[in-house]
Write an enzyme that holds these catalytic residues in place. Structure first.
Site, short mmCIF file in Angstrom:
data_model
loop_
_atom_site.label_atom_id
_atom_site.label_comp_id
_atom_site.label_asym_id
_atom_site.label_seq_id
_atom_site.Cartn_x
_atom_site.Cartn_y
_atom_site.Cartn_z
N GLU A 24 0.83 -1.21 0.00
CA GLU A 24 0.00 0.00 0.00
C GLU A 24 0.86 1.25 0.00
O GLU A 24 1.96 1.25 0.55
CB GLU A 24 -0.84 0.04 1.28
CG GLU A 24 -1.83 -1.08 1.37
CD GLU A 24 -2.57 -1.08 2.70
OE1 GLU A 24 -3.66 -1.64 2.75
OE2 GLU A 24 -2.05 -0.50 3.67
N CYS B 100 3.40 8.31 1.56
CA CYS B 100 3.84 7.30 2.50
C CYS B 100 4.03 6.01 1.72
O CYS B 100 3.08 5.51 1.12
CB CYS B 100 2.77 7.16 3.58
SG CYS B 100 3.12 5.87 4.78
N CYS C 37 6.34 -7.61 6.74
CA CYS C 37 7.40 -7.10 7.60
C CYS C 37 7.82 -8.23 8.55
O CYS C 37 6.97 -9.00 9.00
CB CYS C 37 6.91 -5.90 8.41
SG CYS C 37 8.20 -5.13 9.44
N CYS D 248 6.09 -6.47 15.47
CA CYS D 248 5.53 -5.62 16.52
C CYS D 248 4.04 -5.99 16.70
O CYS D 248 3.28 -5.98 15.73
CB CYS D 248 5.67 -4.14 16.16
SG CYS D 248 7.39 -3.65 15.89
N CYS E 134 0.98 -3.82 15.40
CA CYS E 134 1.01 -3.38 14.00
C CYS E 134 0.46 -4.46 13.11
O CYS E 134 0.86 -5.63 13.18
CB CYS E 134 2.45 -3.05 13.61
SG CYS E 134 2.68 -2.84 11.84
N HIS F 53 8.28 3.94 21.19
CA HIS F 53 7.04 3.41 21.78
C HIS F 53 7.13 3.05 23.27
O HIS F 53 6.09 2.79 23.89
CB HIS F 53 6.50 2.20 21.01
CG HIS F 53 6.26 2.46 19.54
ND1 HIS F 53 5.63 3.59 19.09
CD2 HIS F 53 6.59 1.74 18.42
CE1 HIS F 53 5.57 3.56 17.76
NE2 HIS F 53 6.15 2.45 17.34
N CYS G 204 -5.28 -2.05 6.67
CA CYS G 204 -3.88 -2.25 7.03
C CYS G 204 -3.69 -1.95 8.51
O CYS G 204 -2.99 -2.67 9.21
CB CYS G 204 -2.99 -1.33 6.20
SG CYS G 204 -1.27 -1.39 6.67
N1 SAH Z 1 8.97 -0.37 10.20
C1 SAH Z 1 9.08 1.05 10.32
C2 SAH Z 1 8.10 1.83 9.47
C3 SAH Z 1 6.68 1.36 9.39
S1 SAH Z 1 5.36 1.93 10.37
C4 SAH Z 1 8.93 1.46 11.77
O1 SAH Z 1 8.55 0.64 12.57
O2 SAH Z 1 9.25 2.59 12.08
C5 SAH Z 1 5.37 3.61 10.67
C6 SAH Z 1 4.96 3.92 12.10
O3 SAH Z 1 3.61 3.49 12.39
C7 SAH Z 1 5.85 3.22 13.14
O4 SAH Z 1 6.19 4.13 14.14
C8 SAH Z 1 4.93 2.14 13.66
O5 SAH Z 1 5.32 1.70 14.95
C9 SAH Z 1 3.58 2.85 13.65
N2 SAH Z 1 2.43 1.95 13.77
C10 SAH Z 1 2.35 0.66 13.42
N3 SAH Z 1 1.13 0.17 13.71
C11 SAH Z 1 0.43 1.17 14.27
C12 SAH Z 1 -0.90 1.28 14.80
N4 SAH Z 1 -1.72 0.24 14.79
N5 SAH Z 1 -1.27 2.48 15.31
C13 SAH Z 1 -0.41 3.52 15.31
N6 SAH Z 1 0.82 3.49 14.82
C14 SAH Z 1 1.27 2.32 14.31
#
Ligand code: SAH
Length: 381
Positions: free
Chosen positions: A118, A131, A138, A142, A145, A252, A373
């Site tokens: 996406e 973006c 990935c 996490c 996510c 985080h 997503c």
């Molecule tokens: N892998 C990279 C970039 C991808 S995500 C990273 O982790 O930085 C971009 C941002 O969105 C990251 O800070 C990630 O932790 C955050 N993110 C992921 N899932 C999320 C969610 N459900 N709500 C809010 N932020 C989220």
């Protein structure tokens, strides 16, 4: 980087993945994968005149053309061959979702092998941000996510990353987004994937975005943000790369106990090691680092964690090397976590600011189209 870190006692085994499965078919070779010399060479290898590479680059990066019929400076008899050598089709849009009166547009792409990724275009009065995804899936796992839940399918190629930006640039140039014809000013690597786990392709993409036209899109490196879970050796490598992009670190949590759970790579590089690498990046590049902090109710949003976060960051000095960007959690389907109470969020901001840390709360653009997503959070405050 192929071995998996040993999980600490009492935690579930980690599924961190750095390497994509072997033996896969590679995405089609495209001029955006190559520098100017490489493009000429590729044409020469195919028995085609090298000087055509510059014309093809001009069509792709400067004119944003995607219809070979418009490339009338290429001889009609050779056009098809030239286009298939350097401008093969890389991805097909499957679906576009719109929000914010059409100024936020999320596109779901199918890559040549069926992998789905996406990208999101967000237009503001003064800028337009894309973006982008850097991997299909990935491997960083996490738990909050959506992408992290599905595992890694594969790395994207440089051209597949660049094409997401070029596609957005086309729709802006062709006046398809409300606000009149426009240009892409910012690119954030905050879509699917961990950019620093696909380092070479991501650096290649940053170079294509910042190379002056027609070799590239001619963007400013200041307009590019690379967001990472914190692969420490790669952050250090990026600091020496000579492309002063903005670094965003997905922290985080300010303490190892909680961060081990929220960002499992923390079991390999601790909060202290990770924040030190971010500080080193700021020191080396003179670019202010952004700390991403997804606010999760009752998990990481307590007053004592705001204080600890401020202290951790200030232990590297208060010369303005860092700011904090709080992201209201966008819960994934079935998530046990939810967004913070606005009152707790305000208190968190207040405490960080009291310690002199510039803090912003990210706007939640396109939240209603994030459902599929759950991760393509809108960018920048
Ligand atoms: N892998 C990279 C970039 C991808 S995500 C990273 O982790 O930085 C971009 C941002 O969105 C990251 O800070 C990630 O932790 C955050 N993110 C992921 N899932 C999320 C969610 N459900 N709500 C809010 N932020 C989220």
């Amino acid at each position: 980087m192929s071995e998996t870190p040993t999980p600490p006692e009492g935690t579930t085994p980690l599924r961190l993945v750095f390497d994509e499965p072997r033996g896969r078919k590679k995405p089609p070779r495209h001029l955006a994968d190559l520098d100017e010399a490489g493009r000429k060479q590729l044409l020469a290898d195919a028995g085609l005149p090298g000087f055509r590479a510059k014309q093809l680059s001009t069509h792709y990066f400067a004119r944003l053309a995607d219809d070979p019929a418009q490339m009338t400076d290429l001889p009609a008899a050779q056009r098809e061959e030239l286009v298939s050598a350097l401008l093969p089709s890389l991805m097909t849009p499957l679906r576009t979702l719109e929000a914010d009166k059409g100024t936020t547009r999320k596109t779901l792409w199918r890559l040549f092998d069926g992998a789905l990724v996406e990208s999101v275009l967000m237009r503001y009065p003064d800028r337009a941000t894309v973006c982008v995804s850097s991997q299909a899936g990935c491997g960083m796992a996490c738990p909050f996510c959506a992408t992290g839940q599905g595992g890694l399918q594969r790395n994207m190629s440089t051209a597949e990353i660049v094409e997401q930006v070029v596609a957005a640039a086309r729709s802006l140039a062709r006046d398809e987004v409300p606000g009149g014809p426009g240009r892409v000013s910012n690119v954030v690597f905050m879509g699917m994937g961990e950019p620093l786990a696909n380092y070479q392709a991501v650096i290649g993409a940053v170079r294509r975005l910042t190379d002056p036209a027609p070799a590239g899109l001619g963007m400013s490196a200041r307009g590019v943000t690379v967001s990472t879970v914190g692969l420490v050796p790669r952050i250090n490598q990026l600091a020496e790369e000579g492309v002063p992009v903005t670094l965003a670190l997905s922290l985080h949590a300010p303490d190892d106990e909680l961060r081990n759970e929220l960002v499992p790579i923390n079991t390999r590089w601790s909060v202290a090691e990770t924040v030190e690498a971010a500080w080193n990046y700021a020191r080396t590049t003179k670019r202010r680092v952004s700390i991403e902090y997804a606010m999760m109710r009752g998990i990481n949003d307590q007053a004592h964690r705001a204080d600890l976060l401020g202290d951790v960051l200030n232990s590297y000095g208060d010369w303005g090397w860092v700011h904090v960007n709080l992201i209201p959690l966008n819960p994934t389907p079935g998530s046990k976590w939810t967004a913070s109470d606005p009152k707790d969020e305000r208190e968190f901001v207040r405490r960080l600011e009291a310690k002199g840390i510039p803090t912003t709360v990210r706007d939640t653009r396109g939240r209603e189209i994030d459902g599929a997503c759950g991760q393509l959070a809108a960018t920048e405050a």
